[in-house]
Design an enzyme around this catalytic site. Structure first.
Site, PDB file in Angstrom:
ATOM      1  N   GLY A  98      44.852  45.600  35.583  1.00  0.00           N
ATOM      2  CA  GLY A  98      45.340  46.817  34.937  1.00  0.00           C
ATOM      3  C   GLY A  98      44.204  47.560  34.281  1.00  0.00           C
ATOM      4  O   GLY A  98      43.034  47.295  34.550  1.00  0.00           O
ATOM      5  N   ASN A  99      44.534  48.527  33.445  1.00  0.00           N
ATOM      6  CA  ASN A  99      43.505  49.241  32.683  1.00  0.00           C
ATOM      7  C   ASN A  99      44.082  49.663  31.345  1.00  0.00           C
ATOM      8  O   ASN A  99      45.257  49.449  31.068  1.00  0.00           O
ATOM      9  CB  ASN A  99      42.947  50.419  33.487  1.00  0.00           C
ATOM     10  CG  ASN A  99      43.994  51.468  33.764  1.00  0.00           C
ATOM     11  OD1 ASN A  99      44.462  52.157  32.851  1.00  0.00           O
ATOM     12  ND2 ASN A  99      44.394  51.588  35.025  1.00  0.00           N
TER      13      ASN A  99
END
Ligand code: C5P
Length: 222
Positions: A29-30
């Site tokens: 993810g980020n």
């Protein structure tokens, strides 16, 4: 309300991160919080637009009057955005789309084996903006560029490479950008540059919506 600067306009916004599954319990993810995109959705609805918000996995309430479509991966976001884009006057790409996904998603939790590491093979995700830009009747395209350095130069290059009408550039890191309430934006188009100084994301969103409304004036509705 109905008499706002975006009355009769259809606005499509993507927001938040994407999550790319590795196995049933892990993902890539980020740090995108989705706040900027959600603020743009709220401001556009307040300006009278019909708003569709394609949201990655975030914990944010849906702004009043906004139709929200929840997605998880970049490919799901790509499909939802392309489907809605053909009926939109403007597409604001505020999502932090993962550039890569694991080539294969393991069906079961990956287990440690001895003391060795693990290599993940990654495949590039589709570029959502590029595919919207290829549509025969493309909406006005507004992109975001979150950079840690050389913000303006990178944003200008991205404006041209991605065939955008407008790019909103911001500096991330050092208390700005992701996971924070305040931001500042530099709006760059082929014909000019405008700095929106540090302010709450909701205030910046209202200003951005004003600029979008000016650029839409004179264009027929989708
Ligand atoms: O990640 P990057 O800085 O290149 O993103 C620039 C713009 O392109 C953003 O508006 C982002 O939402 C969009 N983008 C996209 N599809 C991708 C990657 C980025 O539409 N696969």
């Amino acid at each position: 309300g109905r008499g706002g600067v975006l009355a009769g306009r259809r606005v499509l916004i993507s927001a938040g991160p994407t999550f790319e599954d590795i196995d049933p319990v892990r993902f890539l993810g980020n740090r995108s919080s989705g706040r900027m995109g959600f603020a743009v959705a709220e401001a556009a609805a307040e300006a009278g637009a019909e708003v569709v918000l394609v949201a990655g996995p975030v914990h944010l309430p849906t702004p009043a009057g906004v139709r929200r479509i929840d997605v998880r991966s970049a490919r799901q976001m790509h499909a939802a955005v392309l489907d809605a884009a053909v009926r939109s006057d403007v597409y604001v790409a505020a999502a932090a789309v993962g550039d890569f996904r694991p080539t294969e998603v393991a069906a079961h939790k990956i287990k440690k084996r001895g003391d060795g590491g693990l290599s993940l093979e990654l495949t590039q995700n589709p570029d959502i903006l590029a595919d919207v830009a290829d549509l025969p009747q493309r909406p006005l395209l507004v992109g975001f560029a979150a950079e840690t350095e050389n913000v303006e130069a990178y944003a200008r290059a991205k404006l041209e490479r991605k065939r955008l009408d407008l790019i909103a550039a911001n500096q991330v890191g050092g208390g700005l950008g992701f996971e924070v309430e305040d931001n500042s934006l530099t709006l760059i188009s082929a014909d000019g540059i405008r700095h929106l100084p540090t302010a709450p994301k909701r205030e910046l969103a209202r200003q951005l919506v004003g600029v979008i409304a000016e650029r839409l004036a004179g264009r027929a509705a989708a």
